[in-house]
Scaffold this motif. Structure first.
Motif, PDB file in Angstrom:
ATOM      1  N   GLU A  50     -30.571  17.884  14.893  1.00 47.14           N
ATOM      2  CA  GLU A  50     -31.933  18.435  14.863  1.00 47.14           C
ATOM      3  C   GLU A  50     -32.383  18.837  13.454  1.00 47.14           C
ATOM      4  O   GLU A  50     -33.554  19.188  13.246  1.00 47.14           O
ATOM      5  CB  GLU A  50     -32.058  19.628  15.807  1.00 47.14           C
ATOM      6  N   ALA A  51     -31.476  18.786  12.482  1.00 45.52           N
ATOM      7  CA  ALA A  51     -31.852  19.083  11.096  1.00 45.52           C
ATOM      8  C   ALA A  51     -32.527  17.895  10.428  1.00 45.52           C
ATOM      9  O   ALA A  51     -33.062  18.017   9.330  1.00 45.52           O
ATOM     10  CB  ALA A  51     -30.616  19.496  10.292  1.00 45.52           C
ATOM     11  N   VAL A  52     -32.503  16.759  11.088  1.00 46.43           N
ATOM     12  CA  VAL A  52     -33.029  15.528  10.502  1.00 46.43           C
ATOM     13  C   VAL A  52     -34.434  15.232  11.018  1.00 46.43           C
ATOM     14  O   VAL A  52     -34.724  15.387  12.209  1.00 46.43           O
ATOM     15  CB  VAL A  52     -32.100  14.340  10.821  1.00 46.43           C
ATOM     16  N   GLY A  53     -35.296  14.812  10.108  1.00 44.49           N
ATOM     17  CA  GLY A  53     -36.609  14.314  10.478  1.00 44.49           C
ATOM     18  C   GLY A  53     -36.672  12.818  10.232  1.00 44.49           C
ATOM     19  O   GLY A  53     -35.979  12.293   9.346  1.00 44.49           O
ATOM     20  N   PHE A 109     -34.676  12.081   6.654  1.00 38.02           N
ATOM     21  CA  PHE A 109     -34.577  13.155   5.658  1.00 38.02           C
ATOM     22  C   PHE A 109     -34.218  14.462   6.355  1.00 38.02           C
ATOM     23  O   PHE A 109     -34.389  14.610   7.572  1.00 38.02           O
ATOM     24  CB  PHE A 109     -35.902  13.299   4.886  1.00 38.02           C
ATOM     25  N   ILE A 110     -33.664  15.394   5.572  1.00 31.17           N
ATOM     26  CA  ILE A 110     -33.377  16.724   6.081  1.00 31.17           C
ATOM     27  C   ILE A 110     -34.652  17.532   6.110  1.00 31.17           C
ATOM     28  O   ILE A 110     -35.371  17.617   5.113  1.00 31.17           O
ATOM     29  CB  ILE A 110     -32.303  17.429   5.231  1.00 31.17           C
ATOM     30  N   LEU A 128     -28.541  15.263  -1.351  1.00 32.47           N
ATOM     31  CA  LEU A 128     -28.551  16.561  -0.675  1.00 32.47           C
ATOM     32  C   LEU A 128     -27.884  17.611  -1.558  1.00 32.47           C
ATOM     33  O   LEU A 128     -26.983  17.291  -2.327  1.00 32.47           O
ATOM     34  CB  LEU A 128     -27.795  16.475   0.659  1.00 32.47           C
ATOM     35  N   PRO A 129     -28.315  18.863  -1.438  1.00 26.38           N
ATOM     36  CA  PRO A 129     -27.710  19.930  -2.253  1.00 26.38           C
ATOM     37  C   PRO A 129     -26.200  20.019  -2.035  1.00 26.38           C
ATOM     38  O   PRO A 129     -25.727  20.052  -0.896  1.00 26.38           O
ATOM     39  CB  PRO A 129     -28.413  21.196  -1.750  1.00 26.38           C
ATOM     40  N   GLY A 130     -25.463  20.038  -3.131  1.00 26.63           N
ATOM     41  CA  GLY A 130     -24.017  20.182  -3.050  1.00 26.63           C
ATOM     42  C   GLY A 130     -23.274  18.925  -2.653  1.00 26.63           C
ATOM     43  O   GLY A 130     -22.057  18.941  -2.510  1.00 26.63           O
ATOM     44  N   VAL A 175     -40.858  12.683  13.690  1.00 29.13           N
ATOM     45  CA  VAL A 175     -40.218  13.268  14.871  1.00 29.13           C
ATOM     46  C   VAL A 175     -39.030  14.082  14.391  1.00 29.13           C
ATOM     47  O   VAL A 175     -38.417  13.779  13.366  1.00 29.13           O
ATOM     48  CB  VAL A 175     -39.769  12.190  15.881  1.00 29.13           C
ATOM     49  N   THR A 176     -38.701  15.133  15.123  1.00 25.70           N
ATOM     50  CA  THR A 176     -37.615  16.032  14.766  1.00 25.70           C
ATOM     51  C   THR A 176     -36.369  15.676  15.559  1.00 25.70           C
ATOM     52  O   THR A 176     -36.405  15.621  16.787  1.00 25.70           O
ATOM     53  CB  THR A 176     -38.002  17.495  15.039  1.00 25.70           C
TER      54      THR A 176
END
Length: 348
Positions: free
Chosen positions: A276-279, A341-342, A89-91, A303-304
């Motif tokens: 909810e940021a995860v798929g 994943f994000i 992930l970024p950062g 699914v979200t």
């Protein structure tokens, strides 16, 4: 190669690597169980119709599976560490993210799945033993025959045969074949004719047992008494190997996927990322003879939400592949995977 594809590759690589050790641990636990039987006490209890005393003589207890439980826990830990190491992930500084086995979620997963599974296995063995004893009495069998049905005989210094270590369906197959080969009529009942005219045994048995049954069938006789003991020990060993493979594959996949879900939950909590940021993407892995059609149809579906389940056409609901809360009909011998994943658009 995309990150999602890498997840799938890691999942199957871990299962392939870790499953053999768990299978061997299960087989070793059953060998310990069979070796710890108090044969004189068992026979004495059976002679006097003391069923609970007979079960006590079998020494079926969770401690037999301690090594198995420890290994399954180590698989969960290894899979969690591998999952964290693969997340990009970024950062995110990978060295600052660790899979925490003391996390309440991880501890809860171990307690609910590893501990509960061992308790269930031992309880099932007790229930199976009680059933075999009762059915033996009802059939008019003597104590010696009932004991042999339960725990087999010592051959070459090792106790072999019997139902101990098997699940109920495999034990039922073993006992039916054991009884049938004793008579010509029983042998006839075991054989079926395929559409092409060839003969086959209606239960899946090892090749040596199948050959002996078909030979007796063609001759119109029972399987010779001298061969029965050896064949049933071989068949019991085959069934135990089959069960060990099924259990190990099931438990390894469940542990690896459970660790993946827990790793992502820990990461979200540490980075304050909303669920909810995860798929989640369902991936049908193939490699099974008769895949579940609704699992195949779900492949590629996203699914979200980390806690949003997949809902299948048959009504099954699963958080991810190998979800321990799902019915066994959805998870045993399943070859699927779930990728986390994000979702695009979320700033972390």
């Amino acid at each position: 190669m995309t990150r999602q594809t890498q997840q799938t590759r890691i999942f199957f690589a871990l299962v392939r690597k870790l499953e053999p050790d768990l299978r061997r641990a299960f087989e070793a636990a059953v060998a310990d169980l069979r070796g710890g039987i108090d044969w004189p006490a068992l026979l004495d209890a059976l002679r006097n119709n003391r069923i609970e005393a007979a079960i006590d003589a079998l020494n079926i207890e969770p401690a037999v599976f301690q090594r198995y439980a420890a290994l399954q826990t180590s698989i969960f830990e290894a899979a969690g560490a591998a999952t964290v190491a693969s997340i990009n992930l970024p950062g995110l500084v990978s060295a600052a993210v660790r899979f925490d086995m003391t996390n309440p979620g991880a501890e809860r997963w171990i307690a609910e799945n590893v501990g509960t599974q061992i308790t269930r296995i031992t309880a099932d063995q007790v229930q199976l033993a009680r059933q075999v004893i009762l059915e033996g009495y009802q059939a008019g069998q003597g104590p010696q025959n009932i004991a042999v049905d339960l725990v087999g005989r010592v051959q070459n210094g090792v106790r072999q045969g019997g139902v101990i270590g098997l699940d109920a369906p495999r034990a039922d197959r073993l006992l039916k074949v054991t009884e049938a080969i004793k008579s010509a009529e029983g042998v006839q009942s075991l054989v079926v004719k395929r559409a092409d005219g060839t003969l086959a045994v209606k239960y899946k048995v090892n090749k040596t047992t199948e050959a002996a049954i078909l030979k007796a069938y063609r001759q119109g006789i029972a399987v010779p008494a001298a061969a029965q003991r050896r064949l049933m020990a071989q068949y019991s060993n085959r069934l135990l190997k089959e069960r060990a493979e099924t259990v190990a594959r099931f438990e390894t996949a469940q542990s690896v996927m459970g660790a993946r879900r827990q790793a992502w939950a820990q990461l979200l909590a540490k980075r304050n990322i909303p669920p909810e940021a995860v798929g989640k993407r369902w991936v049908h892995g193939g490699g099974v003879r008769e895949p579940r059609p609704h699992h195949v149809a779900m492949s590629g579906t996203v699914v979200t939400g980390c806690d949003t389940p997949f809902t299948f056409s048959n009504g099954a609901v699963m958080q991810d592949a190998h979800d321990p809360a799902a019915p066994l009909s959805e998870t045993v011998l399943c070859g699927c995977n779930t990728e986390y994943f994000i979702l695009p658009g979320w700033k972390l």
